[in-house]
Design a protein around this motif. Structure first.
Motif, PDB file in Angstrom:
ATOM      1  N   SER A   1       0.839  -1.457   0.397  1.00 41.18           N
ATOM      2  CA  SER A   1      -0.115   0.200  -0.162  1.00 41.18           C
ATOM      3  C   SER A   1       0.876   0.845   0.173  1.00 41.18           C
ATOM      4  O   SER A   1       2.126   1.188   0.751  1.00 41.18           O
ATOM      5  CB  SER A   1      -1.277   0.036   1.209  1.00 41.18           C
ATOM      6  N   GLY A   2       0.348   2.341  -0.473  1.00 37.84           N
ATOM      7  CA  GLY A   2       0.983   3.853   0.206  1.00 37.84           C
ATOM      8  C   GLY A   2       1.229   4.065   1.335  1.00 37.84           C
ATOM      9  O   GLY A   2       2.430   4.424   1.466  1.00 37.84           O
ATOM     10  N   HIS A   3       0.364   3.817   2.103  1.00 39.71           N
ATOM     11  CA  HIS A   3       0.745   3.541   3.495  1.00 39.71           C
ATOM     12  C   HIS A   3       2.331   3.526   4.409  1.00 39.71           C
ATOM     13  O   HIS A   3       3.469   3.787   4.808  1.00 39.71           O
ATOM     14  CB  HIS A   3      -0.251   3.530   4.485  1.00 39.71           C
TER      15      HIS A   3
ATOM     16  N   THR B   1      -3.165  17.055   3.216  1.00 33.82           N
ATOM     17  CA  THR B   1      -2.884  15.726   2.792  1.00 33.82           C
ATOM     18  C   THR B   1      -4.208  15.226   3.742  1.00 33.82           C
ATOM     19  O   THR B   1      -5.032  15.271   4.199  1.00 33.82           O
ATOM     20  CB  THR B   1      -1.746  15.093   3.263  1.00 33.82           C
ATOM     21  N   PHE B   2      -4.398  13.424   2.701  1.00 34.57           N
ATOM     22  CA  PHE B   2      -4.353  12.196   3.673  1.00 34.57           C
ATOM     23  C   PHE B   2      -3.813  11.949   4.572  1.00 34.57           C
ATOM     24  O   PHE B   2      -2.678  11.930   5.152  1.00 34.57           O
ATOM     25  CB  PHE B   2      -4.937  11.518   2.466  1.00 34.57           C
TER      26      PHE B   2
ATOM     27  N   SER C   1      -3.245   9.817   5.714  1.00 32.81           N
ATOM     28  CA  SER C   1      -2.054   8.785   6.232  1.00 32.81           C
ATOM     29  C   SER C   1      -0.700   9.368   6.053  1.00 32.81           C
ATOM     30  O   SER C   1       0.174   8.463   6.682  1.00 32.81           O
ATOM     31  CB  SER C   1      -2.497   7.706   4.975  1.00 32.81           C
TER      32      SER C   1
ATOM     33  N   ASP D   1       5.494  12.664  -0.229  1.00 31.89           N
ATOM     34  CA  ASP D   1       4.185  11.868  -0.482  1.00 31.89           C
ATOM     35  C   ASP D   1       4.358  12.105  -1.770  1.00 31.89           C
ATOM     36  O   ASP D   1       2.837  13.040  -1.895  1.00 31.89           O
ATOM     37  CB  ASP D   1       3.598  11.884   1.214  1.00 31.89           C
TER      38      ASP D   1
ATOM     39  N   ALA E   1       2.108  10.670  -3.522  1.00 34.84           N
ATOM     40  CA  ALA E   1       0.348   9.891  -4.212  1.00 34.84           C
ATOM     41  C   ALA E   1      -0.658   9.957  -5.197  1.00 34.84           C
ATOM     42  O   ALA E   1      -0.510   9.373  -5.223  1.00 34.84           O
ATOM     43  CB  ALA E   1       0.074   9.043  -2.620  1.00 34.84           C
ATOM     44  N   HIS E   2      -0.023  11.311  -5.519  1.00 31.99           N
ATOM     45  CA  HIS E   2      -0.829  11.825  -7.002  1.00 31.99           C
ATOM     46  C   HIS E   2      -0.222  12.773  -7.632  1.00 31.99           C
ATOM     47  O   HIS E   2      -1.033  12.250  -8.549  1.00 31.99           O
ATOM     48  CB  HIS E   2      -1.935  12.952  -5.994  1.00 31.99           C
TER      49      HIS E   2
ATOM     50  N   SER F   1       1.111   6.093  -4.054  1.00 31.43           N
ATOM     51  CA  SER F   1       0.104   4.618  -3.477  1.00 31.43           C
ATOM     52  C   SER F   1      -0.471   4.325  -5.006  1.00 31.43           C
ATOM     53  O   SER F   1      -0.395   4.933  -6.034  1.00 31.43           O
ATOM     54  CB  SER F   1      -0.747   5.839  -2.723  1.00 31.43           C
TER      55      SER F   1
ATOM     56  N   LYS G   1      -6.670   5.391  -7.502  1.00 28.65           N
ATOM     57  CA  LYS G   1      -5.215   6.281  -7.698  1.00 28.65           C
ATOM     58  C   LYS G   1      -5.174   6.219  -9.437  1.00 28.65           C
ATOM     59  O   LYS G   1      -5.558   5.658  -9.523  1.00 28.65           O
ATOM     60  CB  LYS G   1      -4.175   6.231  -7.214  1.00 28.65           C
TER      61      LYS G   1
ATOM     62  N   GLY H   1      -1.653  -1.426  -3.315  1.00 33.98           N
ATOM     63  CA  GLY H   1      -0.603  -1.457  -3.794  1.00 33.98           C
ATOM     64  C   GLY H   1       0.128   0.541  -2.765  1.00 33.98           C
ATOM     65  O   GLY H   1      -0.500   1.052  -2.825  1.00 33.98           O
TER      66      GLY H   1
HETATM   67  C1  LIG Z   1      -3.880   7.762  -0.830  1.00 38.75           C
HETATM   68  C2  LIG Z   1      -3.010   8.031  -0.065  1.00 38.75           C
HETATM   69  C3  LIG Z   1      -1.894   7.757   0.540  1.00 38.75           C
HETATM   70  C4  LIG Z   1      -2.091   6.584   1.174  1.00 38.75           C
HETATM   71  O1  LIG Z   1      -1.949   5.287   0.147  1.00 38.75           O
HETATM   72  P1  LIG Z   1      -2.948   3.896   0.553  1.00 38.75           P
HETATM   73  O2  LIG Z   1      -2.472   3.371  -0.661  1.00 38.75           O
HETATM   74  O3  LIG Z   1      -4.481   4.554   0.191  1.00 38.75           O
HETATM   75  O4  LIG Z   1      -2.472   3.490   1.525  1.00 38.75           O
HETATM   76  C5  LIG Z   1      -1.283   8.687   1.245  1.00 38.75           C
HETATM   77  N1  LIG Z   1      -0.795   9.978   0.971  1.00 38.75           N
HETATM   78  C6  LIG Z   1      -1.695  10.187   0.244  1.00 38.75           C
HETATM   79  C7  LIG Z   1      -1.569  11.806   0.012  1.00 38.75           C
HETATM   80  C8  LIG Z   1      -2.693   9.354  -0.613  1.00 38.75           C
HETATM   81  O5  LIG Z   1      -4.035  10.626  -1.489  1.00 38.75           O
END
Ligand SMILES: *Cc1c(COP(=O)(O)O)cnc(C)c1O
Length: 368
Positions: free
Chosen positions: A59-61, A83-84, A86, A155, A157-158, A179, A184, A191
Motif C-alpha cells: 500500500s501507499g501507507h 493531505t490524506f 495517512s 509523499d 501519492a498523487h 500509492s 489513484k 499497492g
Molecule cells: C492515497 C494516499 C495515501 C495512502 O495510500 P494507500 O495506498 O491508500 O495506503 C497517502 N498519502 C496520500 C496523499 C494519499 O492520497
C-alpha cells in the motif's frame, strides 16, 4: 435517475486481458513473495517512471512507513496538514512528532519559507505532499535539505507518471512514495512503492517488507509484512498498458472543466506550473465568497446523484486524534483552503455532457 457519478472511477483492464495476465499463476501456484509478476512490474515501472530503483509494497501507507524506517528518522518532521490522513499516521506510528506547517495559496503545497522558520535542532526531515499532482517547490526544499542537513521525503501519492523540468517527479528528494490504491490514477487494487536514487534504501525496504528476511537463517532487522502480491502486480501490468490513454482522457475532462468554469467569479480552478507534465489526478476548485457556498455546491450536486468530495477537510491538525497535540502553529492558508475546497469528478470515461451538467449545477446554485 441517472447513474451516480463519483469523484473517481477505477481504471479496469478487460476481464480477458486480466485473466490472460494471471492465468500462469494456476500453473505455478506462486501467489506472492516476489514472483514473476512482481519482478515484471518492478522493471516496467522503473522504465515508465524513469528511475533507477523502486520497491513495490502492499500500500501507499506502508510505503510511507517503510521510507521513514529506512532512513531511521527520529525526532521532528515538518509536514502539511492539508493531505490524506495517512501521511501523518505514518509519522506518528513511527514515534515521530509531526510539525504542521502552512501551505501556499497558489498550489496548496507546503510553504518553503514557513517551513524554514519551523526548523529546530530536532528536525530530521521534511515530508511535503505533491497534493492533487501539483509539484512542490522542489528547488526550495533542496535548498533546505542542503542548508540544514535534513532529508526530504515526498509523499508523491498523487503524482504518478508526472515529470518536472523533464525529469520524473519521483526522482527528486531523498525518496518519494507512491500509492497504487484503486482510487489513484494508476492502481494495483491496493499497492504502493518507494522510489529513491539511493539503491541501498530501496534494498533495505525490500528486506523490511518481508519481515527483514535475508535468507532462511538470517533475519537482519525487525521488519514487517508489506509485500505486493502477484494478483496486484498483474493488475498493475495491465493498467500500465493503458495509462497514457487514461491520462489523455483525464486531460480532456480537465480542459472542459477549465473552459466551463474559468470565467465563473466564485470559483478558483487549479492550474499546473508550466514545468509540470500533469496526470490530472484531481480537479479541485475553491468555492470563494461566503464560506457556506462550498457545502451548498456539494449538496446541489448530491441532489443530481453527483458526489464531489471535500478533499481535504477537515485539516489533519483539526481531527479528533490530532487536535491540539502537535503545537498550535497558525495555519491560516490551510484553514481557508480546506473550508473552500471541493474536488470534482474526473476520470477518463467521464462524459463531457456530465462535465457540462456538473458545471451548470455549480453556476446555477452560486447565482442564487
Ligand atoms: C492515497 C494516499 C495515501 C495512502 O495510500 P494507500 O495506498 O491508500 O495506503 C497517502 N498519502 C496520500 C496523499 C494519499 O492520497
Amino acid at each position: 435517475m441517472a447513474e451516480p457519478i463519483f469523484v473517481t472511477r477505477s481504471m479496469m483492464p478487460t476481464k480477458e486481458e486480466y485473466f490472460a495476465e494471471v492465468s500462469d499463476i494456476w500453473d505455478s501456484c506462486w501467489l506472492t513473495n516476489m514472483g514473476t509478476h512482481h519482478r515484471k512490474l518492478e522493471t516496467q515501472l522503473q522504465k515508465y517512471l524513469d528511475i533507477d530503483s523502486i520497491a513495490l509494497l502492499s500500500s501507499g501507507h506502508m510505503s510511507l512507513e517503510a521510507a521513514i524506517q529506512a532512513f531511521d528518522l527520529k525526532g521532528e518532521v515538518i509536514t502539511t496538514p492539508f493531505t490524506f490522513v495517512s501521511t501523518i499516521h505514518a509519522l506518528v506510528r513511527n514515534g515521530i512528532k509531526p510539525v504542521f506547517c502552512d501551505i501556499r495559496r497558489d498550489d496548496y503545497t507546503l510553504d518553503v519559507e514557513k517551513a524554514e522558520k519551523l526548523i529546530t535542532p530536532e528536525t530530521v526531515a521534511i515530508m511535503p505532499v505533491h497534493v492533487y499532482g501539483n509539484v512542490c517547490d522542489i528547488e526550495g526544499f533542496d535548498r533546505l535539505a542542503e542548508k540544514y542537513n535534513i532529508k526530504i521525503i515526498y509523499d508523491a501519492a498523487h503524482t504518478f507518471g508526472e515529470t518536472y523540468k523533464g525529469k520524473s517527479v519521483v526522482s527528486y528528494g531523498d525518496a518519494a512514495t507512491l500509492s497504487f490504491h484503486a482510487t489513484k490514477v494508476f492502481h494495483t487494487i491496493e499497492g504502493g512503492a518507494v522510489c529513491s536514487a539511493d539503491s541501498s534504501i530501496v534494498e533495505r525496504i525490500n528486506k523490511m517488507k518481508n519481515f527483514g528476511i535475508v535468507d532462511e537463517e538470517m533475519i537482519c532487522e525487525v521488519g514487517f509484512n508489506a509485500k505486493m502480491n502477484e494478483f496486484q502486480a498483474a493488475m498493475g501490468t495491465c493498467n500500465l498498458r493503458h495509462i497514457e490513454e487514461e491520462i489523455q482522457g483525464r486531460k480532456r475532462i480537465y480542459q472542459e472543466y477549465i473552459d466551463c468554469l474559468q470565467d465563473c467569479k466564485e470559483i478558483s480552478c487549479n492550474y499546473y506550473k508550466k514545468d509540470v507534465a500533469p496526470n490530472y489526478a484531481y480537479f479541485p476548485i475553491l468555492v470563494e465568497g461566503d464560506l457556506e457556498n462550498r457545502d451548498k455546491v456539494l449538496e446541489a450536486l448530491k441532489k443530481q446523484n453527483i458526489y464531489a468530495r471535500k478533499y481535504f477537510y477537515p485539516l489533519i491538525s483539526n481531527l479528533l486524534c490530532y487536535k491540539g497535540m502537535y503545537g498550535n502553529e497558525l495555519l491560516p492558508v490551510a484553514e481557508e483552503v480546506s473550508r473552500k475546497v471541493l474536488t470534482l469528478p474526473i476520470y477518463s470515461s467521464l462524459k463531457l455532457e456530465d462535465v457540462h451538467k456538473i458545471c451548470s449545477v455549480i453556476q446555477q446554485i452560486l447565482k442564487k
